[in-house]
Enzyme design. Structure first.
Site, PDB file in Angstrom:
ATOM      1  N   CYS A 246       0.868  -1.184   0.000  1.00 27.93           N
ATOM      2  CA  CYS A 246       0.000   0.000   0.000  1.00 27.93           C
ATOM      3  C   CYS A 246       0.903   1.231   0.000  1.00 27.93           C
ATOM      4  O   CYS A 246       2.092   1.129  -0.286  1.00 27.93           O
ATOM      5  CB  CYS A 246      -0.987  -0.008   1.166  1.00 27.93           C
ATOM      6  SG  CYS A 246      -0.274   0.200   2.817  1.00 27.93           S
TER       7      CYS A 246
ATOM      8  N   ASP B   1      -8.017   3.806   1.492  1.00 23.64           N
ATOM      9  CA  ASP B   1      -6.997   3.989   2.520  1.00 23.64           C
ATOM     10  C   ASP B   1      -7.624   4.584   3.783  1.00 23.64           C
ATOM     11  O   ASP B   1      -8.041   5.745   3.789  1.00 23.64           O
ATOM     12  CB  ASP B   1      -5.901   4.919   1.993  1.00 23.64           C
ATOM     13  CG  ASP B   1      -4.686   4.965   2.893  1.00 23.64           C
ATOM     14  OD1 ASP B   1      -4.788   4.575   4.078  1.00 23.64           O
ATOM     15  OD2 ASP B   1      -3.623   5.388   2.407  1.00 23.64           O
TER      16      ASP B   1
ATOM     17  N   ASN C  25       2.473   1.545   4.227  1.00 26.47           N
ATOM     18  CA  ASN C  25       2.698   0.293   4.956  1.00 26.47           C
ATOM     19  C   ASN C  25       2.384   0.415   6.447  1.00 26.47           C
ATOM     20  O   ASN C  25       3.039  -0.182   7.280  1.00 26.47           O
ATOM     21  CB  ASN C  25       4.123  -0.222   4.726  1.00 26.47           C
ATOM     22  CG  ASN C  25       4.338  -1.660   5.171  1.00 26.47           C
ATOM     23  OD1 ASN C  25       5.414  -2.008   5.663  1.00 26.47           O
ATOM     24  ND2 ASN C  25       3.351  -2.517   5.030  1.00 26.47           N
TER      25      ASN C  25
ATOM     26  N   CYS D  49      -1.351   0.852   7.243  1.00 30.08           N
ATOM     27  CA  CYS D  49      -2.791   0.581   7.376  1.00 30.08           C
ATOM     28  C   CYS D  49      -3.204  -0.683   6.624  1.00 30.08           C
ATOM     29  O   CYS D  49      -3.392  -1.731   7.223  1.00 30.08           O
ATOM     30  CB  CYS D  49      -3.618   1.772   6.872  1.00 30.08           C
ATOM     31  SG  CYS D  49      -3.448   3.281   7.860  1.00 30.08           S
ATOM     32  N   ARG D  50      -3.336  -0.579   5.316  1.00 30.60           N
ATOM     33  CA  ARG D  50      -3.920  -1.663   4.528  1.00 30.60           C
ATOM     34  C   ARG D  50      -3.005  -2.874   4.363  1.00 30.60           C
ATOM     35  O   ARG D  50      -3.435  -4.012   4.594  1.00 30.60           O
ATOM     36  CB  ARG D  50      -4.334  -1.144   3.147  1.00 30.60           C
ATOM     37  CG  ARG D  50      -5.417  -0.087   3.206  1.00 30.60           C
ATOM     38  CD  ARG D  50      -5.645   0.566   1.866  1.00 30.60           C
ATOM     39  NE  ARG D  50      -4.486   1.391   1.500  1.00 30.60           N
ATOM     40  CZ  ARG D  50      -4.341   1.982   0.326  1.00 30.60           C
ATOM     41  NH1 ARG D  50      -5.252   1.842  -0.618  1.00 30.60           N
ATOM     42  NH2 ARG D  50      -3.273   2.724   0.073  1.00 30.60           N
ATOM     43  N   SER D  51      -1.765  -2.657   3.954  1.00 30.97           N
ATOM     44  CA  SER D  51      -0.905  -3.821   3.692  1.00 30.97           C
ATOM     45  C   SER D  51      -0.503  -4.578   4.955  1.00 30.97           C
ATOM     46  O   SER D  51      -0.489  -5.818   4.929  1.00 30.97           O
ATOM     47  CB  SER D  51       0.316  -3.442   2.835  1.00 30.97           C
ATOM     48  OG  SER D  51       1.096  -2.442   3.425  1.00 30.97           O
TER      49      SER D  51
END
Length: 158
Positions: free
Chosen positions: A8, A125, A11, A13-15
């Site tokens: 993401c 995000d 690195n 939040c999402r990934s």
């Protein structure tokens, strides 16, 4: 060993959410030791930092271990190291495609490409939206579908 990298923007939040969730799924499927999972960001703003508080809270809420996650930036060497590089949105894919610049045969996908029934193709995000629950639901659907595809492609059984 099958290697999966989630990517993401920063690195945090999402990934890392996808990394922790995918590890949890692998464990539940009895596939530990057969797969390696990591995450990275396209930017370097958060290198060395733990996931965002919202990511940590949502993982804890659903009983997923997020211990030991630290942000890092993607490196060109990752394209030789990993079998699957999974971006969270179109901007991540564009960045990854420019970074690899045809130097690798690796296939780069968006996480939601594995969920053809999803109305959303990008995982928003939550750093900007604040909606970690929506992100969790999308990442969960994507990770579950990705794992099923990997299991089918590699004839894996737990």
């Amino acid at each position: 060993m099958i290697k999966v990298l989630f990517v993401c923007l920063g690195n945090i939040c999402r990934s890392p959410m996808a990394e922790a969730m995918f590890r949890d799924l692998i464990k539940k499927e009895g596939l530990e030791g057969r797969m390696v999972v990591d995450s990275a960001g396209t930017g370097d703003w958060h290198v060395g930092k733990p996931p965002h508080e919202g990511t940590r809270e949502i993982l804890e809420k659903y009983g997923i271990d997020g211990e030991g996650l630290k942000a890092r930036q993607i490196a060109v060497s990752d394209f030789d190291e990993f079998d699957y590089i999974i971006g969270m949105d179109a901007a991540n894919l564009e960045h990854l495609t420019k970074l690899v610049d045809g130097k690798s045969n690796i296939v780069i996908n968006r996480l939601m490409d594995f969920v053809p029934t999803s109305m959303k193709k990008d995982v928003p995000d939550p750093y900007f939206t604040g909606d970690f629950e929506e992100t969790y639901e999308l990442v969960k659907a994507g990770c579950e579908a990705l794992l099923q595809q990997i299991k089918a492609e590699h004839s894996l059984e737990g």
